[in-house]
Write a protein that holds these residues in place. Structure first.
Motif, mmCIF file in Angstrom:
data_model
loop_
_atom_site.group_PDB
_atom_site.id
_atom_site.type_symbol
_atom_site.label_atom_id
_atom_site.label_comp_id
_atom_site.label_asym_id
_atom_site.label_seq_id
_atom_site.Cartn_x
_atom_site.Cartn_y
_atom_site.Cartn_z
ATOM 1 N N ALA A 27 1.284 -1.003 -0.398
ATOM 2 C CA ALA A 27 -0.071 -0.265 -0.261
ATOM 3 C C ALA A 27 1.076 1.052 0.162
ATOM 4 C CB ALA A 27 -1.043 -0.131 1.057
ATOM 5 N N VAL A 28 1.140 1.955 -1.178
ATOM 6 C CA VAL A 28 1.756 3.378 -1.221
ATOM 7 C C VAL A 28 0.037 4.332 -1.120
ATOM 8 C CG1 VAL A 28 3.316 4.867 -2.457
ATOM 9 C CG2 VAL A 28 3.414 2.239 -2.382
ATOM 10 N N GLY A 29 0.102 5.306 -0.338
ATOM 11 C CA GLY A 29 -0.713 6.151 -0.496
ATOM 12 C C GLY A 29 -2.092 5.859 -1.068
ATOM 13 N N HIS A 30 -2.954 5.723 -1.523
ATOM 14 C CA HIS A 30 -4.016 5.502 -2.342
ATOM 15 C C HIS A 30 -4.305 3.985 -3.010
ATOM 16 C CE1 HIS A 30 -6.686 8.357 -0.596
ATOM 17 N NE2 HIS A 30 -6.222 9.169 -0.967
ATOM 18 N N ARG A 31 -2.674 3.481 -3.391
ATOM 19 C CA ARG A 31 -2.675 2.387 -4.410
ATOM 20 C C ARG A 31 -2.896 1.031 -3.475
ATOM 21 N NH1 ARG A 31 -1.580 3.278 -9.551
ATOM 22 N NH2 ARG A 31 -0.277 1.434 -9.543
ATOM 23 N N VAL A 32 -3.617 0.361 -3.428
ATOM 24 C CA VAL A 32 -3.120 -0.556 -2.613
ATOM 25 C C VAL A 32 -3.304 -1.946 -3.642
ATOM 26 C CG1 VAL A 32 -4.264 -1.973 -1.040
ATOM 27 C CG2 VAL A 32 -4.322 0.575 -0.733
ATOM 28 N N THR A 33 -2.014 -2.701 -3.522
ATOM 29 C CA THR A 33 -2.267 -3.930 -4.504
ATOM 30 C C THR A 33 -2.540 -5.012 -3.496
ATOM 31 O OG1 THR A 33 -0.478 -2.714 -5.673
ATOM 32 C CG2 THR A 33 -0.500 -5.333 -5.807
ATOM 33 N N VAL A 34 -3.109 -6.328 -3.762
ATOM 34 C CA VAL A 34 -4.332 -7.012 -3.259
ATOM 35 C C VAL A 34 -3.983 -8.043 -3.996
ATOM 36 C CG1 VAL A 34 -6.175 -7.842 -2.314
ATOM 37 C CG2 VAL A 34 -5.918 -5.259 -2.023
ATOM 38 N N ASN A 35 -4.135 -9.067 -3.997
ATOM 39 C CA ASN A 35 -4.234 -10.728 -4.366
ATOM 40 C C ASN A 35 -5.210 -11.172 -4.082
ATOM 41 O OD1 ASN A 35 -3.203 -12.403 -6.056
ATOM 42 N ND2 ASN A 35 -1.921 -13.680 -4.696
ATOM 43 N N THR A 43 -4.520 -3.980 -8.160
ATOM 44 C CA THR A 43 -3.748 -2.380 -8.454
ATOM 45 C C THR A 43 -5.223 -1.220 -8.103
ATOM 46 O OG1 THR A 43 -1.657 -2.392 -8.718
ATOM 47 C CG2 THR A 43 -2.107 -0.298 -8.127
ATOM 48 N N ILE A 44 -5.368 -1.130 -6.263
ATOM 49 C CA ILE A 44 -6.338 -0.975 -6.316
ATOM 50 C C ILE A 44 -6.570 0.911 -5.526
ATOM 51 C CG2 ILE A 44 -9.095 -0.363 -5.071
ATOM 52 C CD1 ILE A 44 -9.002 -3.523 -6.334
ATOM 53 N N ASN A 45 -7.535 1.862 -6.038
ATOM 54 C CA ASN A 45 -7.083 3.382 -5.272
ATOM 55 C C ASN A 45 -8.763 2.974 -4.591
ATOM 56 O OD1 ASN A 45 -7.705 6.221 -5.232
ATOM 57 N ND2 ASN A 45 -7.702 6.635 -7.132
ATOM 58 N N THR A 46 -8.014 3.296 -3.436
ATOM 59 C CA THR A 46 -9.151 3.595 -2.571
ATOM 60 C C THR A 46 -9.753 4.536 -1.677
ATOM 61 O OG1 THR A 46 -6.874 3.845 -0.481
ATOM 62 C CG2 THR A 46 -7.823 1.583 -1.086
ATOM 63 N N GLY A 47 -8.516 5.875 -2.827
ATOM 64 C CA GLY A 47 -9.181 7.452 -3.341
ATOM 65 C C GLY A 47 -11.025 7.389 -3.590
#
Length: 64
Positions: A27-35, A43-47
């Protein structure tokens, strides 16, 4: 909104229930990599997407 995504946390994508349960890889900022168990690495933008944290009792991923 839960913003403390750290590697190892289990989540689901509210708009993609068929993806199953995913585990946060990074997770880097709003970019979360999920398997995800049924969709692979995403890669999900949590914003934009409010990932739902799954409790330990809800996880159905096989433990190796």
């Amino acid at each position: 909104m839960f913003t403390d995504f750290v590697p190892g946390v289990f989540v689901t994508h509210p708009g993609e229930p068929d993806w199953g349960i995913g585990q946060v890889q990074s997770a880097v900022g709003h970019r979360v990599t999920v398997n995800f168990e049924n969709a692979g690495k995403r890669t999900i933008n949590t914003g934009v997407i409010d990932l739902r944290v799954v409790t330990e009792d809800e996880t159905t991923l096989p433990h190796h």
